[in-house]
Motif scaffolding. Structure first.
Motif, mmCIF file in Angstrom:
data_model
loop_
_atom_site.group_PDB
_atom_site.id
_atom_site.type_symbol
_atom_site.label_atom_id
_atom_site.label_comp_id
_atom_site.label_asym_id
_atom_site.label_seq_id
_atom_site.Cartn_x
_atom_site.Cartn_y
_atom_site.Cartn_z
ATOM 1 N N LYS A 1 0.809 -1.215 0.000
ATOM 2 C CA LYS A 1 0.000 0.000 0.000
ATOM 3 C C LYS A 1 0.847 1.272 0.000
ATOM 4 N N GLN A 2 2.157 1.122 -0.073
ATOM 5 C CA GLN A 2 3.022 2.303 -0.019
ATOM 6 C C GLN A 2 2.884 3.162 -1.268
ATOM 7 N N SER A 3 2.704 2.529 -2.422
ATOM 8 C CA SER A 3 2.577 3.303 -3.657
ATOM 9 C C SER A 3 1.328 4.180 -3.629
ATOM 10 N N ALA A 4 0.207 3.620 -3.161
ATOM 11 C CA ALA A 4 -1.026 4.409 -3.074
ATOM 12 C C ALA A 4 -0.899 5.535 -2.057
ATOM 13 N N LEU A 5 -0.218 5.265 -0.936
ATOM 14 C CA LEU A 5 -0.028 6.315 0.061
ATOM 15 C C LEU A 5 0.861 7.425 -0.470
ATOM 16 N N LEU A 6 1.916 7.078 -1.190
ATOM 17 C CA LEU A 6 2.778 8.107 -1.781
ATOM 18 C C LEU A 6 1.999 8.961 -2.768
ATOM 19 N N ARG A 7 1.139 8.348 -3.541
ATOM 20 C CA ARG A 7 0.338 9.120 -4.493
ATOM 21 C C ARG A 7 -0.573 10.096 -3.764
ATOM 22 N N ASP A 8 -1.164 9.647 -2.658
ATOM 23 C CA ASP A 8 -2.009 10.552 -1.876
ATOM 24 C C ASP A 8 -1.202 11.674 -1.238
ATOM 25 N N LEU A 9 0.009 11.358 -0.771
ATOM 26 C CA LEU A 9 0.849 12.393 -0.162
ATOM 27 C C LEU A 9 1.292 13.425 -1.191
ATOM 28 N N PHE A 10 1.634 12.958 -2.383
ATOM 29 C CA PHE A 10 2.019 13.897 -3.436
ATOM 30 C C PHE A 10 0.858 14.813 -3.805
ATOM 31 N N THR A 11 -0.348 14.253 -3.823
ATOM 32 C CA THR A 11 -1.517 15.051 -4.195
ATOM 33 C C THR A 11 -1.877 16.065 -3.117
ATOM 34 N N ALA A 12 -1.692 15.681 -1.846
ATOM 35 C CA ALA A 12 -2.085 16.556 -0.744
ATOM 36 C C ALA A 12 -1.031 17.588 -0.381
ATOM 37 N N LEU A 13 0.173 17.496 -0.914
ATOM 38 C CA LEU A 13 1.232 18.445 -0.555
ATOM 39 C C LEU A 13 0.863 19.846 -1.017
ATOM 40 N N GLN A 14 0.993 20.818 -0.115
ATOM 41 C CA GLN A 14 0.685 22.213 -0.411
ATOM 42 C C GLN A 14 1.978 23.029 -0.439
ATOM 43 N N PRO A 15 2.462 23.431 -1.612
ATOM 44 C CA PRO A 15 3.693 24.228 -1.676
ATOM 45 C C PRO A 15 3.498 25.593 -1.036
ATOM 46 N N ALA A 16 4.607 26.146 -0.548
ATOM 47 C CA ALA A 16 4.568 27.480 0.057
ATOM 48 C C ALA A 16 4.776 28.583 -0.972
ATOM 49 N N VAL A 17 4.896 28.235 -2.243
ATOM 50 C CA VAL A 17 5.115 29.210 -3.313
ATOM 51 C C VAL A 17 3.981 29.081 -4.324
ATOM 52 N N ASP A 18 3.843 30.098 -5.147
ATOM 53 C CA ASP A 18 2.800 30.121 -6.170
ATOM 54 C C ASP A 18 3.255 29.313 -7.371
ATOM 55 N N LEU A 19 2.426 28.368 -7.809
ATOM 56 C CA LEU A 19 2.749 27.514 -8.949
ATOM 57 C C LEU A 19 1.728 27.697 -10.072
ATOM 58 N N HIS A 20 1.286 28.910 -10.277
ATOM 59 C CA HIS A 20 0.333 29.189 -11.351
ATOM 60 C C HIS A 20 1.114 29.596 -12.604
ATOM 61 N N PRO A 21 1.094 28.795 -13.650
ATOM 62 C CA PRO A 21 1.815 29.175 -14.872
ATOM 63 C C PRO A 21 1.171 30.380 -15.553
ATOM 64 N N ARG A 22 1.938 30.986 -16.416
ATOM 65 C CA ARG A 22 1.409 32.106 -17.194
ATOM 66 C C ARG A 22 0.379 31.616 -18.199
ATOM 67 N N PRO A 23 -0.432 32.509 -18.763
ATOM 68 C CA PRO A 23 -1.412 32.071 -19.767
ATOM 69 C C PRO A 23 -0.734 31.451 -20.986
ATOM 70 N N ALA A 24 -1.480 30.611 -21.665
ATOM 71 C CA ALA A 24 -0.927 29.913 -22.832
ATOM 72 C C ALA A 24 -0.553 30.888 -23.937
ATOM 73 N N SER A 25 -1.349 31.940 -24.102
ATOM 74 C CA SER A 25 -1.040 32.908 -25.158
ATOM 75 C C SER A 25 0.277 33.618 -24.889
ATOM 76 N N ALA A 26 0.584 33.880 -23.610
ATOM 77 C CA ALA A 26 1.852 34.543 -23.288
ATOM 78 C C ALA A 26 3.034 33.625 -23.578
ATOM 79 N N VAL A 27 2.915 32.345 -23.248
ATOM 80 C CA VAL A 27 4.001 31.397 -23.528
ATOM 81 C C VAL A 27 4.185 31.227 -25.027
ATOM 82 N N ARG A 28 3.058 31.103 -25.738
ATOM 83 C CA ARG A 28 3.152 30.938 -27.187
ATOM 84 C C ARG A 28 3.701 32.198 -27.847
#
Length: 429
Positions: free
Chosen positions: A317-344
């Motif tokens: 069950k370690q693989s399923a628990l790791l997947r849940d931990l990765f999903t629940a992790l809350q970074p202390a920094v902003d991870l919002h990418p720029r709009p697609a039009s700006a990248v393009r």
């Protein structure tokens, strides 16, 4: 796994060339290395890896030779015949990656080991198929439904052109890829930069990405390579990790993940976080399936020693628990990418700047060459001989310099008519 090679139609390469996964499975079932397949087909080992990952496809005579070679591997009679051909089955041997760690015997998780055995059974042609959980970025790789058949995929939305298709792909995968890059590096700015670089390169090569069987995997591979590049340690902006997460459990998880070697970290994230199966994880990390399984076993063992929650659950069950931990992790920094039009648009502007710079440099070289041709001498001009000192020349001779008294007498004689030329000239009185 069903064999997709029809030996009766091997004369037609367009119809008999199997899928990339089947190519890799046939090679591993015959216990052949990339170098041996490359020597049999007449290409390089890197080309064989690219064919098996689906990034490129063989063409012409190489396609026909590769198809015939895979057909020999798929034929049980020819594969079992002791003819000494390249497709002959070989005894089992260790993983071809010399850097792979040996499997742990004391505290190895049973789930990765089971996945390794399952993938080995699949490569041996026993009918087993190693499948992973649903991908975190929305791409389910090898998923099946409850009846054993392939899971139904949602209908694809119609797009109008390349820009709309790129924007749809960016909207679908950019956020998840930024989070994955953050788990790999612990740096939010580097994660966003890696995702933007990957999508910029994807837009520059959009015809290739649009026809790729897994466009998200194409972008993910570029983003992971950029994020894990060792040259970032010399950059001042990325020299130190960002602020750690606020939750203690998230800090423990991120520190434990960053303590793993980069290749183990990438394997764990692809298998447990993204949800790829073991053969796909091995293909994306450019390793064999047994090597990827060994890396996963040792990575789980190291994480179990550092994460208390992981040590409290059974190994399966370690693989399923790791997947849940990765999903629940809350970074202390902003991870919002720029709009697609700006990248393009940024990629297009960068392309225009490089084009203008190239044209300007070419014009400067042409002008410099023309000026050199116009001002260069057309005949040989011997150089002037350097001066040489001459000895034996007497010093300057002549009348001595007049003294002050002699100068006064000289002036008086020239001013007196009786003493000058005027004394012989006739005069009228």
């Amino acid at each position: 796994m069903t064999r997709s090679v029809d030996t009766a139609s091997s004369a037609d390469p367009e119809l008999s060339l199997p899928a990339p996964k089947e190519r890799r499975r046939l090679r591993e079932a015959a216990e052949l290395t990339h170098d041996e397949v490359a020597a049999a087909v007449g290409v390089t080992a890197a080309t064989v890896r690219s064919w098996e990952s689906g990034r490129t496809a063989p063409r012409g005579r190489k396609r026909e030779a590769y198809t015939q070679f895979l057909a020999r591997l798929a034929d049980p009679a020819e594969a079992a015949a002791p003819t000494g051909a390249p497709g002959e089955a070989k005894p089992a041997r260790a993983a071809e990656d010399p850097a792979a760690d040996p499997p742990s015997s004391s505290h190895a998780p049973a789930e990765p080991a089971a996945a390794t055995a399952e993938a080995t059974a699949a490569t041996a042609g026993t009918g087993g198929a190693a499948t992973g959980p649903a991908a975190a970025d929305g791409t389910a790789t090898g998923s099946v439904d409850a009846t054993g058949g392939p899971a139904e995929q949602p209908p694809a939305l119609p797009v109008q052109g390349p820009a709309e298709a790129f924007d749809a792909l960016y909207t679908r995968a950019a956020r998840d890829l930024a989070r994955q890059a953050y788990l790999l590096t612990g740096r939010g700015a580097l994660a966003l930069e890696a995702v933007e670089k990957a999508f910029t390169q994807a837009w520059d090569r959009w015809p290739e990405v649009a026809t790729d069987p897994d466009p998200v995997g194409w972008v993910r591979a570029i983003a992971y390579d950029y994020a894990l590049s060792p040259w970032h340690r010399f950059r001042r902006a990325h020299r130190h990790p960002d602020k750690p997460p606020a939750e203690p459990s998230d800090r423990i998880l991120l520190d434990a993940l960053l303590s793993l070697p980069p290749v183990h970290r990438r394997t764990v994230l692809l298998y447990d976080g993204v949800g790829l199966d073991l053969p796909d994880t091995a293909a994306e990390t450019e390793a064999t399936t047994p090597t990827a399984g060994n890396r996963l076993v040792h990575a789980h063992a190291d994480l179990t020693e550092l994460i208390p929650e992981l040590a409290e659950v059974p190994p399966e069950k370690q693989s399923a628990l790791l997947r849940d931990l990765f999903t629940a992790l809350q970074p202390a920094v902003d991870l919002h990418p720029r709009p697609a039009s700006a990248v393009r648009g940024g990629g297009e502007r960068r392309t225009r700047l490089w084009t203008r710079a190239t044209l300007s440099l070419t014009a400067m070289i042409a002008v410099s060459t023309a000026y050199t041709l116009m001002t260069a001498p057309t005949h040989y001009e011997p150089p002037l001989a350097p001066g040489a000192s001459v000895s034996g020349v007497p010093p300057l001779a002549g009348p001595q310099q007049l003294t002050e008294r002699s100068r006064q007498l000289h002036d008086k004689l020239r001013a007196d008519p009786e003493a000058g030329p005027a004394r012989i000239a006739p005069g009228i009185e």
